[in-house]
Design a protein around this motif. Structure first.
Motif, mmCIF file in Angstrom:
data_model
loop_
_atom_site.group_PDB
_atom_site.id
_atom_site.type_symbol
_atom_site.label_atom_id
_atom_site.label_comp_id
_atom_site.label_asym_id
_atom_site.label_seq_id
_atom_site.Cartn_x
_atom_site.Cartn_y
_atom_site.Cartn_z
ATOM 1 N N ARG A 277 0.823 -1.199 0.000
ATOM 2 C CA ARG A 277 0.000 0.000 0.000
ATOM 3 C C ARG A 277 0.863 1.259 0.000
ATOM 4 O O ARG A 277 0.517 2.257 -0.633
ATOM 5 C CB ARG A 277 -0.928 -0.009 1.219
ATOM 6 N N GLU A 278 1.964 1.189 0.718
ATOM 7 C CA GLU A 278 2.856 2.344 0.724
ATOM 8 C C GLU A 278 3.475 2.580 -0.642
ATOM 9 O O GLU A 278 3.699 3.710 -1.051
ATOM 10 C CB GLU A 278 3.955 2.124 1.768
ATOM 11 N N THR A 279 3.738 1.490 -1.378
ATOM 12 C CA THR A 279 4.327 1.617 -2.715
ATOM 13 C C THR A 279 3.324 2.136 -3.725
ATOM 14 O O THR A 279 3.592 3.027 -4.537
ATOM 15 C CB THR A 279 4.878 0.268 -3.189
ATOM 16 N N GLU A 280 2.101 1.557 -3.692
ATOM 17 C CA GLU A 280 1.067 1.906 -4.667
ATOM 18 C C GLU A 280 0.407 3.236 -4.346
ATOM 19 O O GLU A 280 0.002 3.982 -5.227
ATOM 20 C CB GLU A 280 0.008 0.811 -4.731
ATOM 21 N N GLY A 281 0.229 3.523 -3.037
ATOM 22 C CA GLY A 281 -0.473 4.738 -2.652
ATOM 23 C C GLY A 281 0.485 5.901 -2.529
ATOM 24 O O GLY A 281 1.650 5.858 -2.891
ATOM 25 N N GLY A 282 -0.005 6.975 -2.018
ATOM 26 C CA GLY A 282 0.829 8.163 -1.863
ATOM 27 C C GLY A 282 0.155 9.140 -0.946
ATOM 28 O O GLY A 282 -1.041 9.047 -0.654
ATOM 29 N N GLU A 285 -2.783 8.536 1.976
ATOM 30 C CA GLU A 285 -3.002 7.093 2.058
ATOM 31 C C GLU A 285 -1.740 6.399 2.570
ATOM 32 O O GLU A 285 -1.793 5.476 3.372
ATOM 33 C CB GLU A 285 -3.402 6.531 0.696
ATOM 34 N N SER A 286 -0.601 6.844 2.057
ATOM 35 C CA SER A 286 0.658 6.233 2.485
ATOM 36 C C SER A 286 0.910 6.490 3.962
ATOM 37 O O SER A 286 1.332 5.605 4.703
ATOM 38 C CB SER A 286 1.808 6.778 1.644
ATOM 39 N N ILE A 287 0.634 7.695 4.412
ATOM 40 C CA ILE A 287 0.819 8.025 5.821
ATOM 41 C C ILE A 287 -0.117 7.204 6.690
ATOM 42 O O ILE A 287 0.262 6.674 7.731
ATOM 43 C CB ILE A 287 0.588 9.532 6.053
ATOM 44 N N GLY A 288 -1.387 7.059 6.245
ATOM 45 C CA GLY A 288 -2.369 6.280 6.998
ATOM 46 C C GLY A 288 -1.945 4.829 7.121
ATOM 47 O O GLY A 288 -2.066 4.203 8.176
ATOM 48 N N ALA A 289 -1.426 4.270 6.010
ATOM 49 C CA ALA A 289 -0.968 2.881 6.047
ATOM 50 C C ALA A 289 0.198 2.727 7.001
ATOM 51 O O ALA A 289 0.295 1.739 7.735
ATOM 52 C CB ALA A 289 -0.570 2.431 4.636
ATOM 53 N N SER A 290 1.093 3.695 7.017
ATOM 54 C CA SER A 290 2.239 3.624 7.913
ATOM 55 C C SER A 290 1.790 3.662 9.359
ATOM 56 O O SER A 290 2.301 2.940 10.214
ATOM 57 C CB SER A 290 3.195 4.785 7.625
ATOM 58 N N GLN A 291 0.792 4.525 9.639
ATOM 59 C CA GLN A 291 0.287 4.597 10.999
ATOM 60 C C GLN A 291 -0.355 3.278 11.420
ATOM 61 O O GLN A 291 -0.172 2.816 12.543
ATOM 62 C CB GLN A 291 -0.731 5.737 11.121
ATOM 63 N N GLN A 292 -1.135 2.644 10.517
ATOM 64 C CA GLN A 292 -1.749 1.360 10.831
ATOM 65 C C GLN A 292 -0.682 0.310 11.088
ATOM 66 O O GLN A 292 -0.819 -0.559 11.965
ATOM 67 C CB GLN A 292 -2.670 0.910 9.688
ATOM 68 N N HIS A 293 0.378 0.365 10.303
ATOM 69 C CA HIS A 293 1.451 -0.607 10.471
ATOM 70 C C HIS A 293 2.106 -0.449 11.844
ATOM 71 O O HIS A 293 2.395 -1.436 12.522
ATOM 72 C CB HIS A 293 2.493 -0.409 9.366
ATOM 73 N N VAL A 294 2.319 0.789 12.291
ATOM 74 C CA VAL A 294 2.909 1.036 13.598
ATOM 75 C C VAL A 294 1.995 0.522 14.700
ATOM 76 O O VAL A 294 2.415 -0.136 15.648
ATOM 77 C CB VAL A 294 3.202 2.546 13.782
ATOM 78 N N GLU A 295 0.678 0.804 14.566
ATOM 79 C CA GLU A 295 -0.278 0.345 15.571
ATOM 80 C C GLU A 295 -0.307 -1.169 15.646
ATOM 81 O O GLU A 295 -0.409 -1.758 16.724
ATOM 82 C CB GLU A 295 -1.672 0.892 15.251
ATOM 83 N N MET A 296 -0.218 -1.831 14.486
ATOM 84 C CA MET A 296 -0.262 -3.284 14.465
ATOM 85 C C MET A 296 0.973 -3.866 15.148
ATOM 86 O O MET A 296 0.884 -4.846 15.883
ATOM 87 C CB MET A 296 -0.341 -3.788 13.020
#
Length: 431
Positions: A277-282, A285-296
């Motif tokens: 998602r970080e590669t495809e998005g920007g 969206e990329s920031i949101g995915a990174s935050q979800q990854h940290v929470e996980m």
């Protein structure tokens, strides 16, 4: 008149004695309906629990209540317990009852004739020679306080002793066979009458003189007499049995190895998805995915993130991407589908250190390896350092679907397929 009931107080007296003194071999003479034995079986310091009664039919009706229950097999303890029930008379000798730590005779001797009481004394104190004996019998001085009672308390009683008569018999037993006795009882008299009347059931606690721990006092040359008939015997499951220990240990290993495999697989899948998602998005969206990854990552449990770290630390995982993820083997032909043989390597060192029950059951890492090598249900690596856990068919199907989905998105086929499908639906509507 009594709360708890008098028979419960007598049983509790024995249970309290067992709790304090922790005898390993206990026999209940005149066990009847086995009600005392059914309580004593939960005191796992007892290794051999025996019941004897002259009424075999009564024993047979109740003996199955002493059998192990399902939880005894599902969660066996380290303690050992064997239960035996016999039909026999307490006036007869049987060598199988010699050398016990505790003999109980609860409301029994009053059912014997006075001549048989002498035989009882010889058999129990002279032949069986237990470390301790608990004898309870009715106190006739209490009888006037029992409403509606005329004569003895039970039609089968041959006598009922006063406190003086019971004391006289007990002291003679001590003199003849080398015991000391303490007098007590259960079922207290009303306030102000206890000293004058005594307990409803009087109890003598006999202890053999000169007893040292682990020392047997009886004559080893005594005749081997087998007068009793064995009606029932059962061994409770114990982890001291190697077969039971191995079965429980293997179940724990398979459970935790599969749990660790799933946890690591889910963690890696999550990381791949986040990276995709970080590669495809920007942007957002990329920031949101990174935050979800940290929470996980913050929510990983001890058997999740820490397990993956330990597996990498031990260096047991082999990966098709050279990152310690997955590998595949073929036992028949390299032409067979690799899906059927893909598995994950879970180090024994990780299982032993992360799962306290596995560590407790095996004792050491080398012993764990030795026990697992003898069981065909567990697949070990060639050097015996890791458990090989096969991927489930459902996991493989989900992985294939994910790969196919990613391939379709990369090739643009998915969008074309959706357009074609919409066109076909429109043509059907027109028709």
């Amino acid at each position: 008149m009594f709360s708890p009931a008098l028979y419960r107080q007598r049983h509790q007296f024995v249970i309290d004695f067992v709790t304090r003194n922790k005898p390993q071999k206990v026999v209940d003479l005149g066990c009847g309906e086995c009600s005392l034995l059914k309580k004593l079986k939960f005191h796992r310091e007892i290794e051999l629990l025996v019941g004897v009664d002259i009424n075999g039919a009564k024993v047979k009706k109740q003996m199955h209540g002493l059998a192990p229950i399902s939880t005894d097999y599902l969660q066996p303890s380290y303690d050992q317990l064997r239960i035996e029930l016999y039909r026999g008379s307490v006036t007869q000798k049987d060598v199988r009852l010699r050398g016990f730590d505790l003999v109980t005779s609860i409301e029994l001797i009053e059912h014997l004739t006075l001549a048989d009481v002498e035989l009882f004394s010889e058999v129990v104190f002279g032949f069986m020679t237990p470390v301790a004996v608990i004898v309870s019998t009715p106190n006739s001085e209490f009888n006037p306080l029992l409403p509606g009672l005329t004569g003895f308390r039970h039609t089968d009683h041959k006598f009922e002793w006063s406190r003086a008569e019971f004391k006289s018999w007990a002291l003679k037993v001590c003199l003849d066979y080398g015991y000391e006795v303490e007098f007590t009882g259960v079922g207290e008299a009303p306030p102000g009458q206890q000293e004058r009347i005594g307990f409803c059931s009087q109890i003598g606690v006999f202890r053999r003189l000169g007893v040292r721990s682990g020392c047997s006092m009886f004559d080893d040359d005594a005749e081997d007499v087998f007068s009793y008939t064995l009606l029932y015997s059962v061994n409770y499951p114990s982890l001291q049995d190697n077969n039971i220990l191995r079965r429980v240990l293997v179940s724990e290993v398979l459970y935790w190895a599969e749990k660790m495999r799933r946890g690591c697989t889910e963690e890696r899948t999550s990381k791949r998805n986040d990276a995709y998602r970080e590669t495809e998005g920007g942007g957002e969206e990329s920031i949101g995915a990174s935050q979800q990854h940290v929470e996980m990552e913050e929510k990983q449990t001890a058997c999740g993130d820490s397990t993956s770290h330990l597996m990498e630390q031990h260096g047991r995982g082999v990966s098709e991407d050279q990152e310690g993820e997955e590998y595949w083997t073929s036992s028949q032909s390299q032409q067979e589908s690799y899906k059927l043989h893909r598995c994950e390597s879970v180090p024994l060192a990780v299982l032993w250190s992360c799962c306290p029950k596995i560590g407790a059951l095996s004792g050491s890492l080398s012993n764990l390896r030795h026990l697992l090598m003898e069981d065909g249900r567990v697949k070990l690596s060639q050097d015996g350092s890791a458990v090989l856990v096969n991927y489930q068919e459902q996991d493989l199907e989900e992985a294939d679907e994910e790969e196919d989905h990613n391939d379709m998105e990369d090739s643009g086929y998915a969008e074309a397929s959706q357009c074609s499908h919409s066109a076909e639906q429109g043509e059907e509507w027109l028709i």
